[in-house]
Write a protein that holds these residues in place. Structure first.
Motif, PDB file in Angstrom:
ATOM      1  N   ASN A  12      81.223  62.717  47.403  1.00  0.00           N
ATOM      2  CA  ASN A  12      80.485  63.782  46.731  1.00  0.00           C
ATOM      3  C   ASN A  12      80.647  63.697  45.210  1.00  0.00           C
ATOM      4  N   GLY A  13      81.760  63.178  44.740  1.00  0.00           N
ATOM      5  CA  GLY A  13      81.950  62.985  43.298  1.00  0.00           C
ATOM      6  C   GLY A  13      81.034  61.895  42.762  1.00  0.00           C
ATOM      7  N   LEU A  14      80.861  60.831  43.553  1.00  0.00           N
ATOM      8  CA  LEU A  14      79.942  59.765  43.149  1.00  0.00           C
ATOM      9  C   LEU A  14      78.504  60.256  43.153  1.00  0.00           C
ATOM     10  N   LEU A  15      78.146  61.040  44.157  1.00  0.00           N
ATOM     11  CA  LEU A  15      76.791  61.596  44.216  1.00  0.00           C
ATOM     12  C   LEU A  15      76.530  62.492  43.009  1.00  0.00           C
ATOM     13  N   GLN A  16      77.499  63.305  42.661  1.00  0.00           N
ATOM     14  CA  GLN A  16      77.365  64.171  41.495  1.00  0.00           C
ATOM     15  C   GLN A  16      77.147  63.335  40.235  1.00  0.00           C
TER      16      GLN A  16
END
Length: 76
Positions: A12-16
């Protein structure tokens, strides 16, 4: 089960980060083209589509990602 990390970050951090990078590019292209900055991140995708940088149909599909980004971003 171990959490999954990619490059030291959860998915989810990469997606953000991916969404934020797209928004940054959108705003840069819009402003450098002599247009005013969009009112919000969602509109940055719509404006890029209206400018025919990407097909409007694609911009309309990507625009909701700005709302996902807002949910993923940590609260300040």
């Amino acid at each position: 089960m171990q959490p999954i990390y990619i490059r030291g970050k959860p998915p989810n951090g990469l997606l953000q980060e991916l969404i934020e990078a797209a928004i940054d590019v959108n705003i840069h292209v819009i402003v450098q083209s002599g247009n005013p900055a969009p009112d919000d991140y969602y509109d940055s995708f719509i404006k890029i589509g209206e400018m025919k940088i990407i097909p409007l149909s694609l911009a309309e599909k990507l625009a909701p990602s700005a709302r996902v980004r807002n949910r993923l971003a940590p609260s300040i």
